[in-house]
Design a protein around this motif. Structure first.
Motif, PDB file in Angstrom:
ATOM      1  N   ARG A 241      17.098   1.487   9.853  1.00 51.52           N
ATOM      2  CA  ARG A 241      15.730   1.181  10.313  1.00 51.52           C
ATOM      3  C   ARG A 241      14.805   2.378  10.122  1.00 51.52           C
ATOM      4  NH1 ARG A 241      15.414  -0.375  16.197  1.00 51.52           N
ATOM      5  NH2 ARG A 241      13.434  -1.335  15.669  1.00 51.52           N
ATOM      6  N   HIS A 242      13.642   2.122   9.541  1.00 50.79           N
ATOM      7  CA  HIS A 242      12.604   3.153   9.400  1.00 50.79           C
ATOM      8  C   HIS A 242      11.309   2.468   8.973  1.00 50.79           C
ATOM      9  CE1 HIS A 242      13.970   2.531   5.301  1.00 50.79           C
ATOM     10  NE2 HIS A 242      12.899   3.157   4.855  1.00 50.79           N
ATOM     11  N   GLN A 243      10.225   3.241   9.008  1.00 46.66           N
ATOM     12  CA  GLN A 243       8.900   2.708   8.672  1.00 46.66           C
ATOM     13  C   GLN A 243       8.230   3.637   7.670  1.00 46.66           C
ATOM     14  OE1 GLN A 243       8.050   1.161  13.187  1.00 46.66           O
ATOM     15  NE2 GLN A 243       7.763   3.306  12.767  1.00 46.66           N
ATOM     16  N   ILE A 244       7.260   3.089   6.936  1.00 50.80           N
ATOM     17  CA  ILE A 244       6.524   3.911   5.967  1.00 50.80           C
ATOM     18  C   ILE A 244       5.027   3.677   6.117  1.00 50.80           C
ATOM     19  CG2 ILE A 244       6.066   4.319   3.498  1.00 50.80           C
ATOM     20  CD1 ILE A 244       8.955   3.713   2.896  1.00 50.80           C
ATOM     21  N   ILE A 245       4.272   4.782   6.099  1.00 51.21           N
ATOM     22  CA  ILE A 245       2.801   4.722   6.080  1.00 51.21           C
ATOM     23  C   ILE A 245       2.346   5.273   4.726  1.00 51.21           C
ATOM     24  CG2 ILE A 245       0.660   5.647   7.084  1.00 51.21           C
ATOM     25  CD1 ILE A 245       2.226   5.944   9.748  1.00 51.21           C
ATOM     26  N   ILE A 246       1.494   4.498   4.040  1.00 46.91           N
ATOM     27  CA  ILE A 246       0.906   4.956   2.775  1.00 46.91           C
ATOM     28  C   ILE A 246      -0.594   5.121   2.982  1.00 46.91           C
ATOM     29  CG2 ILE A 246       0.464   4.385   0.337  1.00 46.91           C
ATOM     30  CD1 ILE A 246       3.074   2.693   0.390  1.00 46.91           C
ATOM     31  N   ILE A 247      -1.100   6.329   2.768  1.00 41.93           N
ATOM     32  CA  ILE A 247      -2.540   6.589   2.912  1.00 41.93           C
ATOM     33  C   ILE A 247      -3.114   6.919   1.542  1.00 41.93           C
ATOM     34  CG2 ILE A 247      -4.281   8.169   3.866  1.00 41.93           C
ATOM     35  CD1 ILE A 247      -2.683   8.337   6.405  1.00 41.93           C
ATOM     36  N   GLY A 248      -4.147   6.176   1.136  1.00 35.23           N
ATOM     37  CA  GLY A 248      -4.794   6.429  -0.148  1.00 35.23           C
ATOM     38  C   GLY A 248      -5.299   5.142  -0.772  1.00 35.23           C
ATOM     39  N   ASP A 249      -6.269   5.275  -1.679  1.00 34.11           N
ATOM     40  CA  ASP A 249      -6.714   4.123  -2.451  1.00 34.11           C
ATOM     41  C   ASP A 249      -6.621   4.474  -3.930  1.00 34.11           C
ATOM     42  OD1 ASP A 249      -8.814   5.796  -3.012  1.00 34.11           O
ATOM     43  OD2 ASP A 249     -10.345   4.618  -1.998  1.00 34.11           O
ATOM     44  N   GLY A 250      -6.958   3.529  -4.800  1.00 35.64           N
ATOM     45  CA  GLY A 250      -6.856   3.780  -6.238  1.00 35.64           C
ATOM     46  C   GLY A 250      -6.640   2.478  -6.974  1.00 35.64           C
ATOM     47  N   PHE A 251      -6.667   2.540  -8.314  1.00 32.73           N
ATOM     48  CA  PHE A 251      -6.662   1.286  -9.077  1.00 32.73           C
ATOM     49  C   PHE A 251      -5.346   0.509  -8.967  1.00 32.73           C
ATOM     50  CE2 PHE A 251      -5.405   4.387 -12.441  1.00 32.73           C
ATOM     51  CZ  PHE A 251      -4.218   3.804 -12.868  1.00 32.73           C
ATOM     52  N   ASP A 252      -4.269   1.154  -8.495  1.00 34.94           N
ATOM     53  CA  ASP A 252      -2.983   0.455  -8.373  1.00 34.94           C
ATOM     54  C   ASP A 252      -2.763  -0.125  -6.974  1.00 34.94           C
ATOM     55  OD1 ASP A 252      -0.947  -0.255 -10.128  1.00 34.94           O
ATOM     56  OD2 ASP A 252       0.433   1.257  -9.366  1.00 34.94           O
ATOM     57  N   TYR A 253      -3.773   0.004  -6.121  1.00 35.15           N
ATOM     58  CA  TYR A 253      -3.635  -0.426  -4.714  1.00 35.15           C
ATOM     59  C   TYR A 253      -3.251  -1.902  -4.606  1.00 35.15           C
ATOM     60  CZ  TYR A 253      -4.701  -0.862   0.291  1.00 35.15           C
ATOM     61  OH  TYR A 253      -4.611  -1.086   1.633  1.00 35.15           O
ATOM     62  N   VAL A 254      -3.955  -2.749  -5.355  1.00 32.91           N
ATOM     63  CA  VAL A 254      -3.727  -4.207  -5.289  1.00 32.91           C
ATOM     64  C   VAL A 254      -2.303  -4.537  -5.724  1.00 32.91           C
ATOM     65  CG1 VAL A 254      -4.480  -6.441  -6.212  1.00 32.91           C
ATOM     66  CG2 VAL A 254      -6.175  -4.707  -5.625  1.00 32.91           C
ATOM     67  N   GLN A 262       5.438  -9.301  -1.614  1.00 33.96           N
ATOM     68  CA  GLN A 262       6.509  -9.995  -2.334  1.00 33.96           C
ATOM     69  C   GLN A 262       7.887  -9.619  -1.764  1.00 33.96           C
ATOM     70  OE1 GLN A 262       6.444  -8.709  -6.460  1.00 33.96           O
ATOM     71  NE2 GLN A 262       8.594  -9.242  -6.667  1.00 33.96           N
ATOM     72  N   LEU A 263       8.035  -8.366  -1.341  1.00 36.91           N
ATOM     73  CA  LEU A 263       9.306  -7.905  -0.763  1.00 36.91           C
ATOM     74  C   LEU A 263       9.394  -8.173   0.749  1.00 36.91           C
ATOM     75  CD1 LEU A 263       9.666  -4.442  -2.610  1.00 36.91           C
ATOM     76  CD2 LEU A 263      10.962  -6.521  -3.082  1.00 36.91           C
ATOM     77  N   SER A 264       8.339  -8.807   1.303  1.00 33.31           N
ATOM     78  CA  SER A 264       8.274  -9.130   2.751  1.00 33.31           C
ATOM     79  C   SER A 264       8.455  -7.889   3.626  1.00 33.31           C
ATOM     80  CB  SER A 264       9.328 -10.182   3.124  1.00 33.31           C
ATOM     81  OG  SER A 264       9.155 -11.329   2.341  1.00 33.31           O
ATOM     82  N   LEU A 265       7.676  -6.849   3.298  1.00 34.28           N
ATOM     83  CA  LEU A 265       7.783  -5.584   4.035  1.00 34.28           C
ATOM     84  C   LEU A 265       6.577  -5.344   4.947  1.00 34.28           C
ATOM     85  CD1 LEU A 265       9.100  -3.322   1.108  1.00 34.28           C
ATOM     86  CD2 LEU A 265      10.456  -4.292   2.977  1.00 34.28           C
ATOM     87  N   GLN A 266       5.821  -6.408   5.255  1.00 30.66           N
ATOM     88  CA  GLN A 266       4.572  -6.247   6.016  1.00 30.66           C
ATOM     89  C   GLN A 266       4.779  -5.573   7.375  1.00 30.66           C
ATOM     90  OE1 GLN A 266       5.721  -9.021   4.627  1.00 30.66           O
ATOM     91  NE2 GLN A 266       4.120 -10.191   3.605  1.00 30.66           N
ATOM     92  N   ASP A 267       5.955  -5.768   7.984  1.00 31.17           N
ATOM     93  CA  ASP A 267       6.173  -5.205   9.329  1.00 31.17           C
ATOM     94  C   ASP A 267       6.571  -3.726   9.296  1.00 31.17           C
ATOM     95  OD1 ASP A 267       5.592  -7.639  10.443  1.00 31.17           O
ATOM     96  OD2 ASP A 267       7.697  -8.280  10.574  1.00 31.17           O
ATOM     97  N   THR A 268       7.141  -3.291   8.175  1.00 31.62           N
ATOM     98  CA  THR A 268       7.686  -1.930   8.161  1.00 31.62           C
ATOM     99  C   THR A 268       6.923  -0.971   7.242  1.00 31.62           C
ATOM    100  OG1 THR A 268       9.275  -2.672   6.511  1.00 31.62           O
ATOM    101  CG2 THR A 268      10.045  -2.594   8.801  1.00 31.62           C
ATOM    102  N   VAL A 269       5.994  -1.483   6.434  1.00 30.14           N
ATOM    103  CA  VAL A 269       5.154  -0.621   5.588  1.00 30.14           C
ATOM    104  C   VAL A 269       3.693  -0.934   5.863  1.00 30.14           C
ATOM    105  CG1 VAL A 269       4.536   0.074   3.236  1.00 30.14           C
ATOM    106  CG2 VAL A 269       6.892  -0.576   3.741  1.00 30.14           C
ATOM    107  N   LYS A 270       2.903   0.084   6.128  1.00 24.53           N
ATOM    108  CA  LYS A 270       1.460  -0.113   6.353  1.00 24.53           C
ATOM    109  C   LYS A 270       0.677   0.725   5.343  1.00 24.53           C
ATOM    110  CE  LYS A 270       2.153  -2.685  10.001  1.00 24.53           C
ATOM    111  NZ  LYS A 270       2.058  -4.139   9.885  1.00 24.53           N
ATOM    112  N   MET A 271      -0.188   0.038   4.580  1.00 25.22           N
ATOM    113  CA  MET A 271      -1.083   0.736   3.646  1.00 25.22           C
ATOM    114  C   MET A 271      -2.443   0.855   4.324  1.00 25.22           C
ATOM    115  SD  MET A 271       0.021  -0.914  -0.040  1.00 25.22           S
ATOM    116  CE  MET A 271      -0.879   0.301  -1.029  1.00 25.22           C
ATOM    117  N   LEU A 272      -2.815   2.077   4.656  1.00 23.56           N
ATOM    118  CA  LEU A 272      -4.034   2.285   5.449  1.00 23.56           C
ATOM    119  C   LEU A 272      -5.279   2.535   4.601  1.00 23.56           C
ATOM    120  CD1 LEU A 272      -2.745   4.516   8.401  1.00 23.56           C
ATOM    121  CD2 LEU A 272      -2.683   2.039   8.157  1.00 23.56           C
TER     122      LEU A 272
END
Length: 383
Positions: A241-254, A262-272
């Protein structure tokens, strides 16, 4: 009274990038009584503009926001901007006469590798030329061996890692070229980083009871966020068990967000998205993870060290210098398996992070602002 050295510095914009931040840190700590500095920005935009000291004269070619997409209504603006900037590259005397008002310079500096053509086309043949290479140009398609050879026309080539210095010196054809390559640490303002990290935030996305990795940077393919998500999924599926925070924007964001869904990681990864002050999030997280395919000098790693964070990073340019060959953090092979092994070490060995925190606290960090600025002044004064 000593005559001030006249310096022209060129950069594309002052957006939220490592090279832009480094330049502003440098300008803020240069002695005003020694230098007269003109800063020429191609596109007058970015969060660091307001941090440029008032004594620095600012010039620009264009004003407006950076365009990172290809929406139909934006294409004519992009075409105009490209042609307008190209005009000054083809006819540099126009730039020096009409934008820079016929000023004469002792030193001209390209603050980023992409500006090499602009500096080499300068009509001021007497001025000394410096290029500051902030990226691993050996991993950039446009930097062919022929282009890299052109860089030896500069009087000084500043690089930000031992790896880059070695690669450049291999291509040098004589002693002058060899000695032109100088390794310099990017100046990091420790006090500023610590102060910003203490800012209160109310949108930290996770509770503190599960190990949290954070990663900060523009969302480009080079950052390897796609493989970070694959590694995260694999570790979660193994019950770690672990979580990931990604901070940043850019053309690959979408694309990265779509992969996350697609990987159903909405609960454990947050793109801020983008945060002008990411340091409070970095301070609250447990570990810093860098999944990059290539880097120049990863400024954020230096800042993570200032905040005493255990780090796991792929073996990219600059990382061995920063993590002192692995003494201050885990350096993994530059692959998905490497990232997986590195993250797994932190998740399975609870004593490891305390071990690294102790090493970081005791280390003499060479990228401290005063040391780097003094070194850079020495280089400028020596020309």
């Amino acid at each position: 009274m000593l005559k001030k050295k006249k310096i022209l510095i060129r950069i594309g914009s002052l957006r939220h990038g490592g090279a832009e931040k480094v330049l502003v840190n440098f300008l803020k700590n240069l002695p005003e009584d020694k230098y007269e500095v003109d800063l020429l920005i191609n596109l007058y935009t970015g969060m660091y503009i307001k941090e440029v000291p008032s004594w620095v004269n600012m010039y620009h070619l264009l004003k407006g926001e950076m365009i990172t997409t290809n929406k139909p209504h934006e294409i004519p603006v992009k075409i105009f901007r490209v042609l307008y900037q190209k005009m000054f590259l083809w006819f540099p005397f126009l730039l020096y006469r009409f934008v820079l008002k016929n000023k004469k310079y002792d030193v001209e500096i390209a603050a980023i590798h992409g500006m090499y053509r602009e500096l080499l086309s300068s009509p001021q043949k007497e001025s000394k030329k410096i290029i500051w290479i902030q990226n691993d140009i050996f991993n950039l398609k446009e930097f062919t061996p022929d282009v890299i050879r052109q860089l030896f026309k500069f009087d000084r080539i500043l690089v930000i890692s031992n790896k880059l210095k070695e690669e450049m010196q291999k291509l040098a054809q004589n002693d002058r070229e060899k000695h032109a390559v100088i390794k310099i640490f990017n100046p990091i303002d420790k006090a500023d980083t610590l102060q910003k990290a203490n800012t209160a935030i109310d949108d930290y996305p996770f509770s503190n009871d599960i190990p949290t990795f954070i990663t900060i940077g523009t969302v480009y393919p080079q950052k390897g966020y796609d493989r970070l998500l694959d590694v995260h999924k694999k570790l979660i599926d193994e019950g770690l068990r672990h979580q990931i925070i990604i901070i940043g924007d850019g053309f690959d964001y979408v694309n990265i967000h779509a992969k996350l869904d697609q990987l159903s990681l909405q609960d454990t990864v947050k793109m801020l998205g983008f945060r002008s002050n990411p340091y409070p999030y970095l301070k609250k997280a447990d570990f810093y993870v860098m999944s990059s395919r290539h880097e120049g000098f990863p400024t954020i790693i230096a800042e993570a060290l200032i905040l005493n964070k255990p780090i796991v990073s792929t073996d990219v340019s600059g990382i061995r210098d920063l993590l002192q060959e692995g003494k201050l953090g885990i350096i993994t092979p530059n692959s998905e398996d490497g990232i997986y092994d590195g993250m797994k070490k932190f998740l399975t060995d609870k004593s490891l992070s305390a071990q690294y925190e102790k090493e970081i606290a005791a280390a003499d960090l060479p990228f401290v602002l005063q040391k780097s600025v003094a070194h850079l002044q020495e280089i400028i004064d020596g020309l």
